[in-house]
Design a protein around this motif. Structure first.
Motif, PDB file in Angstrom:
ATOM      1  N   ASN A  23      51.394 -26.031  21.109  1.00 49.95           N
ATOM      2  CA  ASN A  23      50.849 -25.382  19.903  1.00 49.95           C
ATOM      3  C   ASN A  23      51.393 -26.455  18.842  1.00 49.95           C
ATOM      4  O   ASN A  23      50.320 -26.656  17.990  1.00 49.95           O
ATOM      5  CB  ASN A  23      51.084 -23.728  19.939  1.00 49.95           C
ATOM      6  CG  ASN A  23      49.952 -23.191  19.005  1.00 49.95           C
ATOM      7  OD1 ASN A  23      48.852 -23.308  19.556  1.00 49.95           O
ATOM      8  ND2 ASN A  23      50.382 -23.497  17.809  1.00 49.95           N
ATOM      9  N   GLU A  30      45.549 -32.405  15.403  1.00 46.41           N
ATOM     10  CA  GLU A  30      44.048 -32.193  14.977  1.00 46.41           C
ATOM     11  C   GLU A  30      44.386 -32.415  13.671  1.00 46.41           C
ATOM     12  O   GLU A  30      43.410 -32.639  12.761  1.00 46.41           O
ATOM     13  CB  GLU A  30      43.810 -30.081  14.811  1.00 46.41           C
ATOM     14  CG  GLU A  30      42.608 -29.960  14.899  1.00 46.41           C
ATOM     15  CD  GLU A  30      42.448 -28.680  15.317  1.00 46.41           C
ATOM     16  OE1 GLU A  30      41.257 -28.343  15.541  1.00 46.41           O
ATOM     17  OE2 GLU A  30      42.856 -26.939  15.334  1.00 46.41           O
ATOM     18  N   ASN A  87      35.799 -29.013  10.528  1.00 38.96           N
ATOM     19  CA  ASN A  87      35.393 -27.656  11.671  1.00 38.96           C
ATOM     20  C   ASN A  87      34.740 -28.425  13.003  1.00 38.96           C
ATOM     21  O   ASN A  87      34.972 -27.478  13.963  1.00 38.96           O
ATOM     22  CB  ASN A  87      35.402 -26.412  10.866  1.00 38.96           C
ATOM     23  CG  ASN A  87      36.811 -26.383  10.286  1.00 38.96           C
ATOM     24  OD1 ASN A  87      37.603 -26.639  10.733  1.00 38.96           O
ATOM     25  ND2 ASN A  87      36.740 -25.474   9.381  1.00 38.96           N
ATOM     26  N   ASN A  90      33.786 -31.446  16.728  1.00 41.67           N
ATOM     27  CA  ASN A  90      34.091 -31.079  18.164  1.00 41.67           C
ATOM     28  C   ASN A  90      32.296 -30.437  18.451  1.00 41.67           C
ATOM     29  O   ASN A  90      31.750 -30.147  19.780  1.00 41.67           O
ATOM     30  CB  ASN A  90      34.939 -30.141  19.084  1.00 41.67           C
ATOM     31  CG  ASN A  90      34.770 -28.436  17.939  1.00 41.67           C
ATOM     32  OD1 ASN A  90      33.467 -28.260  17.124  1.00 41.67           O
ATOM     33  ND2 ASN A  90      35.590 -27.905  18.484  1.00 41.67           N
ATOM     34  N   SER A 170      43.591 -24.171  25.362  1.00 40.28           N
ATOM     35  CA  SER A 170      42.259 -23.452  26.143  1.00 40.28           C
ATOM     36  C   SER A 170      43.052 -21.845  25.640  1.00 40.28           C
ATOM     37  O   SER A 170      41.350 -21.173  24.682  1.00 40.28           O
ATOM     38  CB  SER A 170      41.564 -23.574  27.889  1.00 40.28           C
ATOM     39  OG  SER A 170      42.838 -22.878  28.378  1.00 40.28           O
ATOM     40  N   ILE A 171      43.550 -21.916  25.530  1.00 39.57           N
ATOM     41  CA  ILE A 171      43.732 -20.111  25.026  1.00 39.57           C
ATOM     42  C   ILE A 171      43.847 -19.999  23.959  1.00 39.57           C
ATOM     43  O   ILE A 171      43.649 -18.717  22.872  1.00 39.57           O
ATOM     44  CB  ILE A 171      45.777 -20.086  25.523  1.00 39.57           C
ATOM     45  CG1 ILE A 171      45.460 -20.002  26.997  1.00 39.57           C
ATOM     46  CG2 ILE A 171      45.910 -18.611  24.904  1.00 39.57           C
ATOM     47  CD1 ILE A 171      46.716 -19.386  27.691  1.00 39.57           C
ATOM     48  N   ALA A 172      44.319 -21.215  22.840  1.00 38.53           N
ATOM     49  CA  ALA A 172      44.630 -21.439  20.954  1.00 38.53           C
ATOM     50  C   ALA A 172      43.319 -21.351  20.858  1.00 38.53           C
ATOM     51  O   ALA A 172      43.329 -21.620  19.912  1.00 38.53           O
ATOM     52  CB  ALA A 172      45.356 -22.279  20.833  1.00 38.53           C
ATOM     53  N   GLY A 173      42.386 -21.907  21.198  1.00 41.83           N
ATOM     54  CA  GLY A 173      41.163 -22.510  20.940  1.00 41.83           C
ATOM     55  C   GLY A 173      41.148 -23.791  20.555  1.00 41.83           C
ATOM     56  O   GLY A 173      40.256 -24.307  19.731  1.00 41.83           O
ATOM     57  N   PHE A 174      41.889 -25.286  21.462  1.00 38.15           N
ATOM     58  CA  PHE A 174      42.018 -26.465  20.517  1.00 38.15           C
ATOM     59  C   PHE A 174      40.956 -27.753  21.977  1.00 38.15           C
ATOM     60  O   PHE A 174      41.226 -26.544  22.596  1.00 38.15           O
ATOM     61  CB  PHE A 174      43.124 -26.748  20.427  1.00 38.15           C
ATOM     62  CG  PHE A 174      43.697 -26.465  19.553  1.00 38.15           C
ATOM     63  CD1 PHE A 174      44.271 -27.114  18.654  1.00 38.15           C
ATOM     64  CD2 PHE A 174      44.994 -25.636  20.048  1.00 38.15           C
ATOM     65  CE1 PHE A 174      44.857 -26.913  17.788  1.00 38.15           C
ATOM     66  CE2 PHE A 174      46.105 -25.443  19.422  1.00 38.15           C
ATOM     67  CZ  PHE A 174      45.693 -25.504  18.270  1.00 38.15           C
ATOM     68  N   GLU A 175      39.967 -27.921  20.993  1.00 41.02           N
ATOM     69  CA  GLU A 175      38.399 -27.981  21.551  1.00 41.02           C
ATOM     70  C   GLU A 175      38.483 -29.675  21.760  1.00 41.02           C
ATOM     71  O   GLU A 175      39.189 -30.207  20.460  1.00 41.02           O
ATOM     72  CB  GLU A 175      37.344 -27.949  20.625  1.00 41.02           C
ATOM     73  CG  GLU A 175      37.136 -26.106  20.969  1.00 41.02           C
ATOM     74  CD  GLU A 175      35.890 -25.617  20.760  1.00 41.02           C
ATOM     75  OE1 GLU A 175      34.716 -26.642  20.559  1.00 41.02           O
ATOM     76  OE2 GLU A 175      35.628 -24.465  20.821  1.00 41.02           O
TER      77      GLU A 175
END
Length: 196
Positions: A23, A30, A87, A90, A170-175
């Motif tokens: 993470n 990011e 933000n 993506n 995917s769990i932490a919402g990184f796209e």
């Protein structure tokens, strides 16, 4: 029984530690993408700031085509009105809309500079030559910063897609982030005509 408990607890601790490490790595990458994006925006802003001075210098030529100037002014207005936040990197539609607006401005500026070639008094004007040189330098900086952004996005996207980091992502919402693409028709060589 106590031995199994400690083994299970140790395995869980390893997974938690690994998840935190992945993470944190994703957050760092990011932020690299966001920093690279800020540099792209800085260069686009620099170009937008140079355009009014260029237009005013060109407008001073008495018989210069007002349609060409109007096109540049309108393209600048569109390009500065289409903003994309880090933000939204993506969001393919927002990214494409931003890129199209900037490409339209680049095209309008190119047409302006080609049209100026028919006005020797402008080409002899030191202010115009200085602005043209600054604009060319800015276009080079834009290309450099777009390349750096794509490199940062590639490193980030690779990390997001690789297993097992992809699970944490995917769990932490990184796209995944979008890339700058070449403009449509960029693969075709321009026509050069010296007959005029």
């Amino acid at each position: 029984m106590k031995g199994k408990f400690w083994i299970i607890l140790g395995v869980i601790a390893l997974f938690v530690f690994y998840g935190i490490t992945v993470n944190n790595s994703l957050v760092s990458q990011e932020e690299n993408v966001n920093s690279a994006w800020a540099q792209v925006e800085n260069q686009y802003q620099r170009r937008a700031d140079l355009i009014p001075n260029l237009v005013n210098t060109v407008r001073g030529a008495a018989d210069f085509e007002s349609e060409t100037l109007t096109e540049v002014i309108e393209a600048r207005s569109r390009a500065t009105s289409v903003n994309i936040d880090a933000n939204d990197l993506n969001n393919p539609q927002a990214f494409q809309q931003f890129q199209e607006a900037q490409s339209q401005l680049s095209g309008a500026l190119s047409r302006l500079l080609v049209t100026v070639e028919r006005y020797p008094e402008l080409q002899a004007n030191q202010n115009f030559r200085d602005l043209q040189s600054q604009l060319e330098g800015t276009e080079n900086r834009i290309a450099t910063e777009r390349r750096r952004f794509n490199q940062a996005a590639q490193a980030y996207n690779t990390k997001v897609r690789r297993f097992p980091a992809s699970l944490i992502a995917s769990i932490a919402g990184f796209e995944q982030k979008e890339y700058f693409q070449a403009d449509e028709g960029a693969q075709e060589a321009p026509t050069v005509d010296f007959s005029n």
